[in-house]
Design a protein around this motif. Structure first.
Motif, PDB file in Angstrom:
ATOM      1  N   ALA A   1      29.883 -69.439  -1.715  1.00  0.00           N
ATOM      2  CA  ALA A   1      28.448 -69.949  -1.230  1.00  0.00           C
ATOM      3  C   ALA A   1      27.955 -70.833  -1.705  1.00  0.00           C
ATOM      4  N   LEU A   2      28.074 -71.645  -3.076  1.00  0.00           N
ATOM      5  CA  LEU A   2      27.408 -72.763  -3.453  1.00  0.00           C
ATOM      6  C   LEU A   2      27.851 -73.879  -2.202  1.00  0.00           C
ATOM      7  N   LEU A   3      28.655 -74.136  -1.912  1.00  0.00           N
ATOM      8  CA  LEU A   3      28.562 -74.926  -0.508  1.00  0.00           C
ATOM      9  C   LEU A   3      28.322 -74.280   0.663  1.00  0.00           C
ATOM     10  N   GLU A   4      28.294 -73.324   1.153  1.00  0.00           N
ATOM     11  CA  GLU A   4      27.245 -72.997   2.125  1.00  0.00           C
ATOM     12  C   GLU A   4      26.096 -73.545   2.324  1.00  0.00           C
TER      13      GLU A   4
ATOM     14  N   PRO B   1      45.906 -71.412  -6.796  1.00  0.00           N
ATOM     15  CA  PRO B   1      45.614 -70.804  -5.244  1.00  0.00           C
ATOM     16  C   PRO B   1      46.120 -69.511  -4.986  1.00  0.00           C
ATOM     17  N   ASP B   2      46.834 -69.146  -5.737  1.00  0.00           N
ATOM     18  CA  ASP B   2      47.650 -67.797  -5.524  1.00  0.00           C
ATOM     19  C   ASP B   2      46.023 -67.041  -5.474  1.00  0.00           C
ATOM     20  N   ARG B   3      45.166 -66.741  -6.221  1.00  0.00           N
ATOM     21  CA  ARG B   3      44.350 -65.772  -6.358  1.00  0.00           C
ATOM     22  C   ARG B   3      42.757 -66.459  -5.091  1.00  0.00           C
ATOM     23  N   ARG B   4      43.312 -66.911  -4.349  1.00  0.00           N
ATOM     24  CA  ARG B   4      41.673 -67.701  -3.478  1.00  0.00           C
ATOM     25  C   ARG B   4      41.851 -65.882  -2.118  1.00  0.00           C
ATOM     26  N   VAL B   5      40.861 -65.623  -2.551  1.00  0.00           N
ATOM     27  CA  VAL B   5      40.005 -65.196  -1.151  1.00  0.00           C
ATOM     28  C   VAL B   5      39.200 -65.121  -0.359  1.00  0.00           C
ATOM     29  N   SER B   6      38.857 -66.420  -0.744  1.00  0.00           N
ATOM     30  CA  SER B   6      38.013 -67.651   0.195  1.00  0.00           C
ATOM     31  C   SER B   6      38.449 -68.683   0.531  1.00  0.00           C
ATOM     32  N   GLN B   7      38.751 -69.291   1.622  1.00  0.00           N
ATOM     33  CA  GLN B   7      38.787 -70.214   2.364  1.00  0.00           C
ATOM     34  C   GLN B   7      37.428 -71.343   1.608  1.00  0.00           C
ATOM     35  N   VAL B   8      38.344 -72.587   0.601  1.00  0.00           N
ATOM     36  CA  VAL B   8      37.295 -73.105   0.632  1.00  0.00           C
ATOM     37  C   VAL B   8      37.901 -74.674   0.194  1.00  0.00           C
ATOM     38  N   LYS B   9      37.432 -75.920   0.902  1.00  0.00           N
ATOM     39  CA  LYS B   9      38.634 -77.269   1.359  1.00  0.00           C
ATOM     40  C   LYS B   9      38.586 -77.585  -0.662  1.00  0.00           C
ATOM     41  N   VAL B  10      39.490 -77.851  -0.964  1.00  0.00           N
ATOM     42  CA  VAL B  10      39.250 -79.028  -2.492  1.00  0.00           C
ATOM     43  C   VAL B  10      39.494 -80.282  -2.427  1.00  0.00           C
ATOM     44  N   ASP B  11      38.665 -80.809  -2.275  1.00  0.00           N
ATOM     45  CA  ASP B  11      38.723 -82.553  -2.166  1.00  0.00           C
ATOM     46  C   ASP B  11      40.120 -82.947  -2.699  1.00  0.00           C
ATOM     47  N   TYR B  12      39.389 -83.049  -3.928  1.00  0.00           N
ATOM     48  CA  TYR B  12      39.778 -82.804  -5.353  1.00  0.00           C
ATOM     49  C   TYR B  12      40.499 -82.560  -7.078  1.00  0.00           C
ATOM     50  N   ASN B  13      41.895 -82.101  -6.616  1.00  0.00           N
ATOM     51  CA  ASN B  13      42.136 -81.095  -7.721  1.00  0.00           C
ATOM     52  C   ASN B  13      42.817 -82.193  -8.781  1.00  0.00           C
ATOM     53  N   GLY B  14      42.701 -81.347 -10.209  1.00  0.00           N
ATOM     54  CA  GLY B  14      42.733 -82.080 -11.608  1.00  0.00           C
ATOM     55  C   GLY B  14      44.132 -81.628 -12.071  1.00  0.00           C
ATOM     56  N   PHE B  15      44.695 -80.084 -11.826  1.00  0.00           N
ATOM     57  CA  PHE B  15      45.765 -79.705 -11.936  1.00  0.00           C
ATOM     58  C   PHE B  15      45.997 -78.082 -11.051  1.00  0.00           C
ATOM     59  N   LYS B  16      46.970 -77.884 -10.150  1.00  0.00           N
ATOM     60  CA  LYS B  16      47.395 -76.425 -10.315  1.00  0.00           C
ATOM     61  C   LYS B  16      47.851 -75.880 -11.204  1.00  0.00           C
TER      62      LYS B  16
END
Ligand code: IMP
Ligand code: MG
Length: 178
Positions: free
Chosen positions: A111-114, A133-148
């Motif tokens: 919502a915020l990205l839109e 990532p296992d919990r994703r409902v809305s797909q968003v492009k994550v450019d940088y992630n610290g830890f999965k």
């Protein structure tokens, strides 16, 4: 008062990763000729990570904050995302780096990205300290992630459980009461 909390990611690991992310993000922007960005931290949780990351960026950095409500005091997102505090600075024509504590279902960030996209940002990137990532409902492009991380409820480094534990300097897991 006083839940039992076990350490998932120790303080030194978090700090080391933030240093790495800062270096990488700075280099990526510079490669593209971007010398100044507007970093938008998402309140409240993202504020802790946002300020630490900003200190590690070798770029001109403007800083602002936004808040969106989705959870209340429960631990599950209900899909209603509302901006409760907007930026002071305009995003128009600027290179925006959104900084969030955690991406869970992805609803808040989607919502915020839109919204930010519609305001004419020149570019938008997303950096999160944690990703489930296992919990994703809305797909968003994550450019940088610290830890999965796995599907566990975490606190610390900005993340809260009913507004508590944000100030822990590490990422912890609240143990269920026996
Ligand atoms: P999403 O819209 O489900 O991706 O929700 C993201 C927001 O939910 C984050 O900004 C956090 O405020 C909150 N959240 C999700 N998982 C956790 C957690 O494990 N601990 C604390 N807050 C969480
Ligand atoms: Mg949050």
């Amino acid at each position: 008062m006083g839940d039992k909390i076990s350490v998932l990611i120790p303080e030194e690991k978090v700090e080391e990763r933030i240093r790495e992310l800062g270096k990488q993000i700075g280099e990526d922007y510079k490669k593209e000729g971007v010398e100044e960005i507007l970093l938008i931290g998402i309140l409240k949780g993202g504020a802790f990570f946002a300020t630490e990351l900003a200190k590690r960026l070798d770029l001109q950095v403007m800083v602002d904050f936004m808040a969106a409500s989705s959870y209340g005091d429960s631990t599950e997102s209900n899909g209603n995302v509302k901006i409760t505090r907007d930026t002071d600075l305009s995003v128009e024509g600027r290179d925006i780096l959104i900084v969030e504590d955690i991406i869970d279902t992805g609803r808040t960030l989607k919502a915020l990205l839109e919204i930010i996209g519609q305001r004419g940002a020149k570019s938008i990137r997303l950096c999160t300290l944690l990703d489930k990532p296992d919990r994703r409902v809305s797909q968003v492009k994550v450019d940088y992630n610290g830890f999965k991380i796995p599907d566990v409820f975490v606190v610390g480094y900005g993340l809260d459980y009913a507004q508590r534990y944000r100030n822990l300097p590490y990422i912890g897991v609240v143990e269920p009461e026996k």
